[in-house]
Design an enzyme around this catalytic site. Structure first.
Site: not given
Length: 635
Positions: A312, A365
């Protein structure tokens, strides 16, 4: 010979931990039921370098820390203690005396299980003893390169896919019985779970963590999660876990000021603070933090057989200025805004993970323009094997939201991505982030009437599925959920009672299976030669057409993004023959208007679009078509 220290630890383990090279620190840090000198008990170990004293408190000593003071192990910063005659199920915390003279109570950073929120204590848990049944899956994974195979990911929030009532969640085992066969039947190759590490606030969706090694107790026990992963593998599904190494939440029982000082977040608040999220960044310059995080990545693969991590917020990790006001800007030693420690960490992370698990997935990401994110570290890259293509996603959602009459003026939004589509190994994400916080659902982003919204979403899905890159779709989008995702309630399954949503659901399922079955759509994703425009310039009619090539196979794609009905639309094709229709998004069974589409189209010796052969099509408004040459019916 292994040199041991008191409480059954060894010097080499502690040395590697302090050096930042411990890849399995969870095997000795935290609480472990062991047999020591013939006595059963639990060994506790915690890193708290600036604490004056550390005690273990829990249900076994009436939360009286004076009875179980931990031993400081030299200059390692680690405190350890073996407590005899206790075992699994004990509830505990650490009580630390800080240099200011205050006592603070903390959950175990390495706890394998935690009390269900709002309670915050850790629970002694053994992760041994589960009998895995996924040998066949593991063997098949070793023989399949993710680059040259289909990758179709179903992104899931376990707390809202289905629920039984307010905060009455499905357990890991119940999700294994319902979610897993559903995803397999729909044709997905992987399930991606939003973070499952323990977190205090449901509304954080798991992205603000207190227990990085603790599978959240919201859905059951760690062994329940193992059963879920095992069930996925039995159904031919890989499991990807959202992993959050960039930051952590500030709750008192968590990592913030863990020993009374900022050992996990670093001393400079301008660098540590994440003001947009109200969290704290990890200090990647600290060796023990690197050991903590890299061991955590390996932990999920070692213990839970996770097949990959979606890392993330990479952009936020590598940019010291991101989402911060100017007065909080800090600089690296070269005077730039790159977080050099985070960059070193990410490279080391990927090198380590691929050392132990060469067939795993490491997906970034990343919304930055950082180059070579998916190149190997020895070539100067960050070492991921896939990156989310945020540029494609933003351009396409912007394009699809336009009034069709305005699309000819923005034609570049659907073609620009091919200029960089092969610069990285991309996943095309249609994720949870695009259907919350007032952004509207994918269906409701589409302009026009109720029927036109469905037609355009089917068209958009067709283009997404045939564009180079792997695929990710958030739950509920497969039937065109009209409302935004509601994280505290379950998906709107009831809309499947309506023909329009049921038709969309059938369309996505068929499209998924066509994607998996048609190798030209994924076999050569990394090669520019896999893609060839037939007509890229037809902005006036808002129609594009192109070819996807595999090893000896190809498919032809036509997409009409306009509201116009083109009764006779000719496109050039690369070979003479009969072109079988694999998919037509406007069929009545999917909610469209076409009930008698031809099963195939014969090419004609009419030169068009630079090809000697061409075919004539009827292109209704907002229609996606996918054709393949039928080798048995050339003429």
């Amino acid at each position: 010979m292994v040199q041991t220290v008191p409480n059954g630890l060894c010097h080499e383990q502690l040395y590697l931990f302090n050096e930042g090279s411990s890849h399995h620190s969870y095997r000795f840090m935290g609480a472990h039921p062991i047999l020591l000198d013939g006595t059963h008990g639990v060994r506790f170990a915690v890193w708290a370098p600036h604490a004056v004293e550390v005690r273990v408190i829990g249900s076994f000593n009436d939360w009286d820390g004076s009875r179980h003071k931990m031993d400081r192990i030299g200059s390692t910063g680690i405190f350890a203690l073996f407590v005899a005659y206790i075992g699994e199920g004990e509830i505990y915390k650490y009580e630390l005396l800080t240099q200011s003279g205050a006592y603070i109570r903390k959950a175990d950073p390495y706890a394998f299980y935690s009390e269900r929120r709002p309670n915050t204590a850790s629970i002694v848990t053994s992760l041994h003893g589960y009998a895995w049944q996924d040998e066949a899956w593991q063997a098949s994974k070793r023989n399949k390169s993710p680059y040259t195979n289909a990758l179709l990911i179903y992104e899931v929030h376990a707390g809202s896919w289905k629920i039984k009532g307010k905060e009455h969640f499905y357990t890991y085992e119940e999700l294994a019985e319902s979610l897993v066969p559903y995803a397999a039947d729909m044709g997905y190759t992987h399930i991606e779970l939003m973070p499952l590490s323990e977190h205090p606030l449901d509304q954080s969706w798991g992205y603000q963590i207190t227990g990085f090694y603790s599978a959240t107790s919201r859905y059951g026990t760690p062994k329940g999660l193992m059963r879920f992963v095992d069930a996925c593998h039995a159904h031919g599904l890989g499991v990807i876990l959202d992993w959050v190494p960039g930051h952590f939440c500030k709750d008192d029982h968590g990592l913030r000021q863990f020993d009374g000082t900022p050992i996990f977040e670093g001393a400079d608040p301008n660098r540590a603070e994440k003001p947009l999220w109200g969290t704290l960044a990890f200090d990647f310059s600290r060796n023990e933090v690197v050991s903590f995080l890299i061991s955590n990545a390996v932990f999920w693969m070692d213990v839970f057989h996770i097949d990959g991590l979606r890392v993330d917020a990479v952009a936020s990790m590598i940019n010291l200025h991101m989402d911060k006001p100017p007065e909080m800007h800090t600089y690296n030693w070269l005077g730039g805004a790159d977080n050099l420690d985070a960059l070193r960490f990410l490279k080391k992370l990927n090198e380590t993970v691929f050392h132990y698990y060469p067939d795993t997935l490491m997906l970034a990401e990343d919304s930055s323009a950082w180059p070579a994110v998916t190149s190997p570290t020895y070539k100067g890259g960050l070492g991921f094997n896939f990156k989310w293509n945020m540029g494609w996603m933003n351009d396409m959602l912007r394009y699809m939201a336009l009034d069709p009459a305005d699309r000819p003026h923005h034609h570049h939004l659907i073609t620009f991505s091919l200029l960089y589509a092969f610069s990285e190994n991309y996943v095309l994400p249609l994720s949870h982030d695009e259907v919350v916080h007032g952004k509207r659902s994918l269906l409701n982003k589409m302009p026009g009437s109720y029927e036109q919204k469905f037609a355009q979403l089917r068209l958009f899905y067709g283009f997404w599925m045939t564009h180079p890159g792997k695929k990710l779709l958030f739950m509920g989008s497969e039937w065109g959920q009209f409302d935004e995702w509601k994280d505290s309630d379950m998906l709107d399954w009831m809309v499947l009672e309506y023909d329009s949503h049921r038709g969309m659901h059938r369309y996505v399922k068929d499209l998924n299976h066509i994607y998996v079955d048609e190798s030209s759509l994924w076999e050569r994703d990394r090669e520019p030669e896999c893609f060839e425009w037939i007509d890229v310039n037809n902005a006036n009619q808002s129609v594009i057409s192109f070819i996807r090539r595999g090893n000896g196979t190809f498919t032809v794609i036509i997409a009409n993004f306009s509201a116009n009905d083109y009764v006779q639309y000719r496109i050039g094709v690369p070979e003479r023959g009969n072109y079988r229709s694999l998919m037509h998004s406007n069929e009545k069974q999917y909610g469209g208007t076409v009930s008698d589409r031809p099963p195939s189209y014969c090419s004609q010796p009419i030169a068009w679009h630079g090809h000697n052969q061409s075919i004539l099509l009827h292109l209704p408004p907002f229609t996606f078509m996918l054709l393949t040459l039928d080798p048995g019916n050339t003429h």
